[in-house]
Scaffold this motif. Structure first.
Motif, PDB file in Angstrom:
ATOM      1  N   THR A 257       0.864  -1.164   0.000  1.00 13.79           N
ATOM      2  CA  THR A 257       0.000   0.000   0.000  1.00 13.79           C
ATOM      3  C   THR A 257       0.910   1.227   0.000  1.00 13.79           C
ATOM      4  OG1 THR A 257      -0.154   0.160   2.411  1.00 13.79           O
ATOM      5  CG2 THR A 257      -1.755  -1.262   1.285  1.00 13.79           C
ATOM      6  N   PHE A 258       0.331   2.392  -0.276  1.00 15.74           N
ATOM      7  CA  PHE A 258       1.134   3.607  -0.408  1.00 15.74           C
ATOM      8  C   PHE A 258       0.453   4.764   0.304  1.00 15.74           C
ATOM      9  CE2 PHE A 258       2.129   0.952  -4.006  1.00 15.74           C
ATOM     10  CZ  PHE A 258       3.499   1.077  -4.169  1.00 15.74           C
ATOM     11  N   ARG A 259       1.278   5.603   0.917  1.00 14.26           N
ATOM     12  CA  ARG A 259       0.815   6.859   1.502  1.00 14.26           C
ATOM     13  C   ARG A 259       1.957   7.864   1.398  1.00 14.26           C
ATOM     14  NH1 ARG A 259      -3.675   7.980   4.825  1.00 14.26           N
ATOM     15  NH2 ARG A 259      -3.911  10.251   4.813  1.00 14.26           N
ATOM     16  N   ASP A 260       1.682   9.014   0.808  1.00 17.15           N
ATOM     17  CA  ASP A 260       2.696  10.063   0.662  1.00 17.15           C
ATOM     18  C   ASP A 260       3.939   9.553  -0.057  1.00 17.15           C
ATOM     19  OD1 ASP A 260       1.054  11.903   2.019  1.00 17.15           O
ATOM     20  OD2 ASP A 260       1.826  11.242   3.964  1.00 17.15           O
ATOM     21  N   ARG A 261       3.727   8.711  -1.050  1.00 17.96           N
ATOM     22  CA  ARG A 261       4.791   8.130  -1.875  1.00 17.96           C
ATOM     23  C   ARG A 261       5.696   7.180  -1.084  1.00 17.96           C
ATOM     24  NH1 ARG A 261       5.751  10.984  -6.540  1.00 17.96           N
ATOM     25  NH2 ARG A 261       6.402   8.944  -7.316  1.00 17.96           N
ATOM     26  N   LYS A 262       5.230   6.715   0.045  1.00 19.29           N
ATOM     27  CA  LYS A 262       5.967   5.741   0.839  1.00 19.29           C
ATOM     28  C   LYS A 262       5.225   4.406   0.797  1.00 19.29           C
ATOM     29  CE  LYS A 262       7.948   9.085   4.106  1.00 19.29           C
ATOM     30  NZ  LYS A 262       7.343  10.297   3.531  1.00 19.29           N
ATOM     31  N   ARG A 263       5.961   3.308   0.891  1.00 16.66           N
ATOM     32  CA  ARG A 263       5.405   1.962   0.826  1.00 16.66           C
ATOM     33  C   ARG A 263       5.099   1.414   2.206  1.00 16.66           C
ATOM     34  NH1 ARG A 263       9.753  -1.395  -2.780  1.00 16.66           N
ATOM     35  NH2 ARG A 263       9.571  -0.259  -4.769  1.00 16.66           N
ATOM     36  N   PHE A 264       3.985   0.681   2.262  1.00 18.46           N
ATOM     37  CA  PHE A 264       3.609  -0.001   3.497  1.00 18.46           C
ATOM     38  C   PHE A 264       3.110  -1.395   3.118  1.00 18.46           C
ATOM     39  CE2 PHE A 264       3.183   4.512   4.194  1.00 18.46           C
ATOM     40  CZ  PHE A 264       3.811   4.704   5.417  1.00 18.46           C
ATOM     41  N   PRO A 265       3.934  -2.431   3.339  1.00 21.14           N
ATOM     42  CA  PRO A 265       3.490  -3.791   2.983  1.00 21.14           C
ATOM     43  C   PRO A 265       2.447  -4.310   3.955  1.00 21.14           C
ATOM     44  CG  PRO A 265       5.675  -3.840   3.979  1.00 21.14           C
ATOM     45  CD  PRO A 265       5.316  -2.391   3.839  1.00 21.14           C
ATOM     46  N   ILE A 266       1.517  -5.082   3.430  1.00 24.36           N
ATOM     47  CA  ILE A 266       0.499  -5.724   4.258  1.00 24.36           C
ATOM     48  C   ILE A 266       0.408  -7.190   3.841  1.00 24.36           C
ATOM     49  CG2 ILE A 266      -0.844  -3.633   4.644  1.00 24.36           C
ATOM     50  CD1 ILE A 266      -2.781  -4.698   2.423  1.00 24.36           C
ATOM     51  N   PRO A 267       0.130  -8.087   4.775  1.00 22.81           N
ATOM     52  CA  PRO A 267      -0.084  -9.488   4.402  1.00 22.81           C
ATOM     53  C   PRO A 267      -1.461  -9.645   3.773  1.00 22.81           C
ATOM     54  CG  PRO A 267      -0.433  -9.201   6.739  1.00 22.81           C
ATOM     55  CD  PRO A 267       0.028  -7.874   6.222  1.00 22.81           C
ATOM     56  N   PHE A 268      -1.600 -10.689   2.980  1.00 25.01           N
ATOM     57  CA  PHE A 268      -2.930 -10.982   2.430  1.00 25.01           C
ATOM     58  C   PHE A 268      -3.181 -12.475   2.480  1.00 25.01           C
ATOM     59  CE2 PHE A 268      -0.224 -11.640  -1.234  1.00 25.01           C
ATOM     60  CZ  PHE A 268      -0.829 -12.675  -1.927  1.00 25.01           C
TER      61      PHE A 268
END
Length: 268
Positions: A257-268
């Motif tokens: 996922t992305f916020r303010d051009r930064k990445r945030f991985p999430i499990p699925f």
């Protein structure tokens, strides 16, 4: 957590529904995050030379951004709205593209190649462009553009990386080396790709990228996000369960996922 990071709405001309329609559909379906990611206005084709309904007019771009930010506040606590842009890569127009990307507070920018020159390879009205054309040379031109897009540093991930196959036109020759060269450029640039599920309803009948290319992306350590590329609110999340299964089969266990051009991985 369910997400859909590739959506379009009526401003682009070839989608239907207002931004709020997509947000409400996302709430009804239980999405945790929705990425609103309409097309960048065209920079290399004069408006009078557009096919009808090709892209958002330039004057609508700030209105689009403003509306997304308003909706984010209105529906805070019900769904997490991310401000995205599908930013065409057009060789020779790097500076105007950079200016648009730097002018607004995007959460993420998708780097997509739709055009080879003024020919939109993804437009069903322009499939006559394949007639009499060397298909291998066309694939070479397309993947060269993808490589150049990755090297600009403008984008957070490459959208529908093998969309050149959309209408089923393919060379007789094997193009694995072209696909892998594009993936290598993405990996070297430290970028991600998306698994775009929309190909399942198109003549190619395969997601972008297909299984082999997706598995190769995983082998190269390229992270991935996911999107339906919907152009109607009712198609939000279309084929994303199948996409998540394809990701598992390729070896993935996380989405970006992305916020303010930064990445945030999430499990699925």
């Amino acid at each position: 957590m369910r997400i859909d990071y590739h959506t379009h709405h009526e401003r682009c001309g070839h989608a239907v529904g207002k931004l709020e329609d997509y947000v409400l559909q996302g709430i009804r379906s239980g999405l945790a995050q929705i990425g609103l990611s309409d097309h960048m206005p065209l920079l290399h084709v004069k408006p009078e030379d557009y096919y009808p309904e090709m892209a958002m007019p330039m004057e609508e771009l700030p209105r689009y951004v403003e509306e997304v930010l308003e909706l984010r506040e209105k529906y805070r606590g019900q769904i997490d709205i991310r401000l995205g842009l599908e930013g065409d890569y057009i060789e020779g127009y790097e500076e105007p593209i950079r200016a648009i990307i730097e002018a607004y507070p995007w959460d993420y920018v998708i780097g997509s190649v739709h055009f080879l020159g003024t020919w939109d390879i993804t437009d069903y009205r322009q499939t006559a462009g394949w007639e009499g054309r060397d298909r291998l040379r066309t694939y070479e031109q397309y993947y060269d553009a993808v490589i150049k897009a990755a090297r600009t540093g403008f984008y957070d991930y490459i959208g529908h990386i093998d969309v050149i196959k959309r209408f089923g036109y393919a060379p007789e020759q094997d193009v694995t080396h072209l696909e892998d060269a594009a993936l290598q450029a993405v990996a070297e640039a430290g970028m991600a790709i998306e698994l775009n599920a929309s190909g399942l309803r198109l003549p190619c009948a395969e997601m972008f990228p297909g299984p082999r290319m997706l598995k190769r992306a995983h082998e190269l350590g390229i992270p991935v996000t996911i999107g339906s590329d919907c152009h109607q609110p009712e198609r939000l999340e279309q084929y994303l369960p199948e996409a998540r299964e394809a990701l598992r089969e390729a070896g993935y266990s996380q989405l970006l996922t992305f916020r303010d051009r930064k990445r945030f991985p999430i499990p699925f």
